[in-house]
Enzyme design. Structure first.
Site, mmCIF file in Angstrom:
data_model
loop_
_atom_site.group_PDB
_atom_site.id
_atom_site.type_symbol
_atom_site.label_atom_id
_atom_site.label_comp_id
_atom_site.label_asym_id
_atom_site.label_seq_id
_atom_site.Cartn_x
_atom_site.Cartn_y
_atom_site.Cartn_z
ATOM 1 N N ASN A 157 0.827 -1.210 0.000
ATOM 2 C CA ASN A 157 0.000 0.000 0.000
ATOM 3 C C ASN A 157 0.862 1.261 0.000
ATOM 4 O O ASN A 157 1.897 1.329 0.657
ATOM 5 C CB ASN A 157 -1.007 0.006 1.163
ATOM 6 C CG ASN A 157 -0.378 -0.136 2.528
ATOM 7 O OD1 ASN A 157 0.645 -0.795 2.699
ATOM 8 N ND2 ASN A 157 -0.988 0.485 3.525
ATOM 9 N N CYS A 179 -10.645 -3.176 -4.562
ATOM 10 C CA CYS A 179 -9.673 -4.206 -4.961
ATOM 11 C C CYS A 179 -10.383 -5.458 -5.466
ATOM 12 O O CYS A 179 -9.946 -6.081 -6.433
ATOM 13 C CB CYS A 179 -8.746 -4.553 -3.792
ATOM 14 S SG CYS A 179 -7.548 -3.242 -3.439
ATOM 15 N N CYS A 219 -4.137 0.760 -2.577
ATOM 16 C CA CYS A 219 -3.987 -0.488 -1.815
ATOM 17 C C CYS A 219 -2.890 -1.376 -2.421
ATOM 18 O O CYS A 219 -2.580 -1.288 -3.613
ATOM 19 C CB CYS A 219 -5.295 -1.274 -1.849
ATOM 20 S SG CYS A 219 -6.656 -0.500 -0.973
ATOM 21 N N GLU A 258 -3.024 -4.588 -3.066
ATOM 22 C CA GLU A 258 -3.523 -5.519 -4.086
ATOM 23 C C GLU A 258 -3.527 -4.854 -5.462
ATOM 24 O O GLU A 258 -3.145 -5.452 -6.470
ATOM 25 C CB GLU A 258 -4.954 -5.973 -3.761
ATOM 26 C CG GLU A 258 -5.105 -6.728 -2.451
ATOM 27 C CD GLU A 258 -5.414 -5.825 -1.268
ATOM 28 O OE1 GLU A 258 -4.820 -4.722 -1.181
ATOM 29 O OE2 GLU A 258 -6.225 -6.223 -0.423
ATOM 30 N N CYS A 263 -10.443 -4.561 0.224
ATOM 31 C CA CYS A 263 -11.556 -3.611 0.125
ATOM 32 C C CYS A 263 -12.371 -3.898 -1.134
ATOM 33 O O CYS A 263 -11.941 -4.646 -2.023
ATOM 34 C CB CYS A 263 -11.023 -2.179 0.123
ATOM 35 S SG CYS A 263 -10.287 -1.695 -1.444
ATOM 36 N N GLU A 303 0.499 5.345 0.511
ATOM 37 C CA GLU A 303 -0.410 6.392 0.978
ATOM 38 C C GLU A 303 0.074 7.771 0.520
ATOM 39 O O GLU A 303 1.203 7.925 0.046
ATOM 40 C CB GLU A 303 -0.531 6.313 2.503
ATOM 41 C CG GLU A 303 -1.118 4.965 2.926
ATOM 42 C CD GLU A 303 -1.382 4.839 4.419
ATOM 43 O OE1 GLU A 303 -0.945 5.718 5.204
ATOM 44 O OE2 GLU A 303 -2.031 3.848 4.805
HETATM 45 N N1 THU Z 1 -5.336 -1.266 2.345
HETATM 46 C C1 THU Z 1 -4.799 -2.128 1.425
HETATM 47 O O1 THU Z 1 -3.644 -1.989 1.020
HETATM 48 N N2 THU Z 1 -5.590 -3.126 0.973
HETATM 49 C C2 THU Z 1 -6.893 -3.303 1.312
HETATM 50 O O2 THU Z 1 -7.567 -4.134 0.730
HETATM 51 C C3 THU Z 1 -7.484 -2.518 2.379
HETATM 52 C C4 THU Z 1 -6.680 -1.370 2.867
HETATM 53 C C5 THU Z 1 -4.507 -0.153 2.816
HETATM 54 C C6 THU Z 1 -4.997 1.205 2.405
HETATM 55 C C7 THU Z 1 -4.385 2.082 3.452
HETATM 56 O O3 THU Z 1 -3.070 2.410 3.055
HETATM 57 C C8 THU Z 1 -4.314 1.195 4.676
HETATM 58 O O4 THU Z 1 -4.481 -0.143 4.232
HETATM 59 C C9 THU Z 1 -5.370 1.493 5.724
HETATM 60 O O5 THU Z 1 -6.627 1.496 5.189
#
Ligand code: THU
Length: 159
Positions: A62, A115, A73, A75, A112, A64
């Site tokens: 991930n 994804c 994310c 994935e 999520c 940010e």
């Molecule tokens: N996140 C992912 O990388 N994958 C997911 O399927 C759910 C959330 C990340 C996004 C963000 O950087 C952190 O987790 C918190 O939500």
């Protein structure tokens, strides 16, 4: 009116050793991929490892951003990289591991909705089930295809 029920079948493992060597290696890759996480805001590190039909493992983590919606994310970083660099190679299995402040979640972090939708698109594009492994410290779940995670997928536009 008819009342209907959906049954989701998946495998649950209480340790990595119960899995096939191939899946264990992918789980290890997802755990390693967490090191690439840039998560100064959530402190939640997600790693994804995507095994392609040609044997290549693509890692994602991930990413940010201070403008929150600009992040992505783990994935999707893996799937989009694979889609861009190996457009014709089907996706075999995607393993995902999430850690809170560096500690792997006991129960696996679940992808999520966005994804899942992207997984569904690549699965349809390649015409092959995409298996998904969700890695927790005490529990690992393996799903046979995206529909198990996303029933009634939106895929009704003709491509
Ligand atoms: N996140 C992912 O990388 N994958 C997911 O399927 C759910 C959330 C990340 C996004 C963000 O950087 C952190 O987790 C918190 O939500």
């Amino acid at each position: 009116m008819a009342e209907k029920t959906i049954v989701i079948q998946y495998e649950e493992f209480s340790s990595r050793e119960e899995m096939s060597p191939k899946d264990q290696a992918l789980v290890e890759a997802a755990l390693q991929a967490q090191k690439g996480s840039y998560s100064p805001y959530s402190h939640f590190q997600v790693g994804a490892a995507l095994l392609l039909n040609n044997g290549v493992v693509v890692k994602g983590a991930n990413q940010e951003n201070i403008a929150y919606p600009s992040g992505l994310c783990a994935e999707r970083t893996a799937m989009f990289w694979a889609g861009a660099n190996y457009p014709d190679v089907p996706f075999d299995t995607l393993a995902v591991a999430g850690s809170d402040n560096g500690a792997l979640c006991d129960s696996p972090a679940s992808p999520c909705g966005a994804c899942r939708q992207v997984m569904a698109e690549y699965e349809k594009k390649h015409g092959q089930p995409l298996k998904i492994i969700l890695v927790g410290d005490r529990l690992i779940r393996k799903f046979p295809c995206v529909e198990a995670l996303l029933p009634f997928i939106f895929d009704s536009l003709d491509m």
